[in-house]
Design a protein around this motif. Sequence first.
Motif, PDB file in Angstrom:
ATOM      1  N   MET A   1      48.499  49.542  14.649  1.00 52.57           N
ATOM      2  CA  MET A   1      48.805  50.446  15.766  1.00 52.57           C
ATOM      3  C   MET A   1      48.198  49.880  17.049  1.00 52.57           C
ATOM      4  N   THR A   2      49.016  49.753  18.068  1.00 52.41           N
ATOM      5  CA  THR A   2      48.518  49.169  19.310  1.00 52.41           C
ATOM      6  C   THR A   2      48.350  50.195  20.417  1.00 52.41           C
ATOM      7  N   ASP A   3      48.976  51.349  20.265  1.00 52.20           N
ATOM      8  CA  ASP A   3      48.871  52.409  21.271  1.00 52.20           C
ATOM      9  C   ASP A   3      48.538  53.727  20.580  1.00 52.20           C
ATOM     10  N   ALA A   4      47.940  54.643  21.325  1.00 54.93           N
ATOM     11  CA  ALA A   4      47.592  55.935  20.739  1.00 54.93           C
ATOM     12  C   ALA A   4      47.856  57.048  21.756  1.00 54.93           C
ATOM     13  N   TRP A   5      48.390  58.160  21.256  1.00 53.04           N
ATOM     14  CA  TRP A   5      48.630  59.332  22.109  1.00 53.04           C
ATOM     15  C   TRP A   5      47.351  60.157  22.208  1.00 53.04           C
ATOM     16  N   HIS A   6      47.089  60.653  23.409  1.00 51.81           N
ATOM     17  CA  HIS A   6      45.903  61.485  23.646  1.00 51.81           C
ATOM     18  C   HIS A   6      46.342  62.801  24.282  1.00 51.81           C
ATOM     19  N   PRO A   7      45.898  63.931  23.743  1.00 56.56           N
ATOM     20  CA  PRO A   7      46.181  65.201  24.419  1.00 56.56           C
ATOM     21  C   PRO A   7      45.395  65.259  25.726  1.00 56.56           C
ATOM     22  N   LEU A   8      46.021  65.810  26.770  1.00 55.48           N
ATOM     23  CA  LEU A   8      45.359  65.840  28.076  1.00 55.48           C
ATOM     24  C   LEU A   8      45.030  67.269  28.499  1.00 55.48           C
ATOM     25  N   ILE A   9      46.053  68.072  28.685  1.00 58.34           N
ATOM     26  CA  ILE A   9      45.857  69.440  29.178  1.00 58.34           C
ATOM     27  C   ILE A   9      47.148  70.221  28.920  1.00 58.34           C
ATOM     28  N   ALA A  10      47.011  71.522  28.764  1.00 53.16           N
ATOM     29  CA  ALA A  10      48.211  72.348  28.613  1.00 53.16           C
ATOM     30  C   ALA A  10      49.047  72.261  29.889  1.00 53.16           C
ATOM     31  N   PHE A  89      52.062  54.406  31.776  1.00 54.13           N
ATOM     32  CA  PHE A  89      51.787  54.840  30.417  1.00 54.13           C
ATOM     33  C   PHE A  89      52.811  55.918  30.047  1.00 54.13           C
ATOM     34  N   PRO A  90      53.295  55.907  28.796  1.00 57.01           N
ATOM     35  CA  PRO A  90      54.208  56.969  28.369  1.00 57.01           C
ATOM     36  C   PRO A  90      53.504  58.325  28.425  1.00 57.01           C
ATOM     37  N   VAL A  91      54.235  59.337  28.827  1.00 57.62           N
ATOM     38  CA  VAL A  91      53.705  60.699  28.874  1.00 57.62           C
ATOM     39  C   VAL A  91      54.763  61.640  28.305  1.00 57.62           C
ATOM     40  N   ARG A  92      54.308  62.660  27.595  1.00 54.18           N
ATOM     41  CA  ARG A  92      55.242  63.621  26.994  1.00 54.18           C
ATOM     42  C   ARG A  92      54.559  64.978  26.947  1.00 54.18           C
ATOM     43  N   VAL A  93      55.380  65.988  26.720  1.00 50.38           N
ATOM     44  CA  VAL A  93      54.841  67.341  26.519  1.00 50.38           C
ATOM     45  C   VAL A  93      55.215  67.770  25.109  1.00 50.38           C
ATOM     46  N   THR A  94      54.208  68.074  24.294  1.00 49.01           N
ATOM     47  CA  THR A  94      54.426  68.483  22.906  1.00 49.01           C
ATOM     48  C   THR A  94      53.816  69.863  22.706  1.00 49.01           C
ATOM     49  N   ASP A  95      54.641  70.824  22.360  1.00 53.52           N
ATOM     50  CA  ASP A  95      54.173  72.207  22.160  1.00 53.52           C
ATOM     51  C   ASP A  95      53.328  72.673  23.341  1.00 53.52           C
ATOM     52  N   GLY A  96      53.773  72.342  24.540  1.00 53.50           N
ATOM     53  CA  GLY A  96      53.092  72.806  25.749  1.00 53.50           C
ATOM     54  C   GLY A  96      51.898  71.969  26.163  1.00 53.50           C
ATOM     55  N   MET A  97      51.558  70.944  25.391  1.00 55.21           N
ATOM     56  CA  MET A  97      50.416  70.088  25.698  1.00 55.21           C
ATOM     57  C   MET A  97      50.899  68.751  26.282  1.00 55.21           C
ATOM     58  N   ILE A  98      50.349  68.385  27.431  1.00 54.65           N
ATOM     59  CA  ILE A  98      50.677  67.084  28.022  1.00 54.65           C
ATOM     60  C   ILE A  98      49.891  66.016  27.264  1.00 54.65           C
ATOM     61  N   GLU A  99      50.587  64.983  26.833  1.00 51.81           N
ATOM     62  CA  GLU A  99      49.969  63.883  26.084  1.00 51.81           C
ATOM     63  C   GLU A  99      50.305  62.564  26.762  1.00 51.81           C
ATOM     64  N   VAL A 100      49.343  61.655  26.718  1.00 52.13           N
ATOM     65  CA  VAL A 100      49.528  60.335  27.334  1.00 52.13           C
ATOM     66  C   VAL A 100      49.225  59.272  26.288  1.00 52.13           C
ATOM     67  N   CYS A 101      50.004  58.215  26.289  1.00 56.34           N
ATOM     68  CA  CYS A 101      49.846  57.123  25.329  1.00 56.34           C
ATOM     69  C   CYS A 101      49.238  55.905  26.032  1.00 56.34           C
ATOM     70  N   VAL A 102      48.089  55.464  25.559  1.00 51.79           N
ATOM     71  CA  VAL A 102      47.436  54.278  26.140  1.00 51.79           C
ATOM     72  C   VAL A 102      47.153  53.277  25.019  1.00 51.79           C
ATOM     73  N   PRO A 103      46.965  52.010  25.373  1.00 48.81           N
ATOM     74  CA  PRO A 103      46.645  51.022  24.346  1.00 48.81           C
ATOM     75  C   PRO A 103      45.338  51.368  23.640  1.00 48.81           C
ATOM     76  N   VAL A 104      45.273  51.039  22.365  1.00 51.71           N
ATOM     77  CA  VAL A 104      44.033  51.229  21.616  1.00 51.71           C
ATOM     78  C   VAL A 104      42.968  50.275  22.137  1.00 51.71           C
ATOM     79  N   ALA A 105      43.380  49.067  22.498  1.00 47.47           N
ATOM     80  CA  ALA A 105      42.432  48.096  23.053  1.00 47.47           C
ATOM     81  C   ALA A 105      41.956  48.590  24.417  1.00 47.47           C
TER      82      ALA A 105
END
Length: 116
Positions: A1-10, A89-105
């Motif tokens: 896995m080279t990237d990981a999604w992180h929850p940010l804020i509702a 960076f990719p960004v998405r909203v999942t179940d009302g939560m904003i998530e951002v994907c950044v490299p694991v490195a």
Amino acid sequence: MTDAWHPLIAETEFPADGKLAAKLGGWFVLVAKTDGGFHAVNDRCTHQAALLSGGRIRRGAVMCPLHGARFELASGKCIGGAYRDLRLFPVRVTDGMIEVCVPVAPPTMEELPVGI
Ligand code: FES
């Protein structure tokens, strides 16, 4: 896995001024809301590495607070100045939560802002 999604804020908690700075997986990220939705960019100006999150956001672009370069948030393109484009960076909203994907490195020195 080279990237990981992180929850940010509702999504409902996103600041009214349309921007939020965060440190995710060691990366400095600026998330901004424009008419086109949410965008996430490396919070580092490609001119002299200033934090962009202190800049004003207008018409879908962020203006660097240091020397005024402007970057389109949807594309990262430098539209006011002759500098490299921003990293997106990719960004998405999942179940009302904003998530951002950044490299694991973690970011290199060339990807970190100054003055932090
Ligand atoms: S550091 Fe951003 S325009 Fe100079």
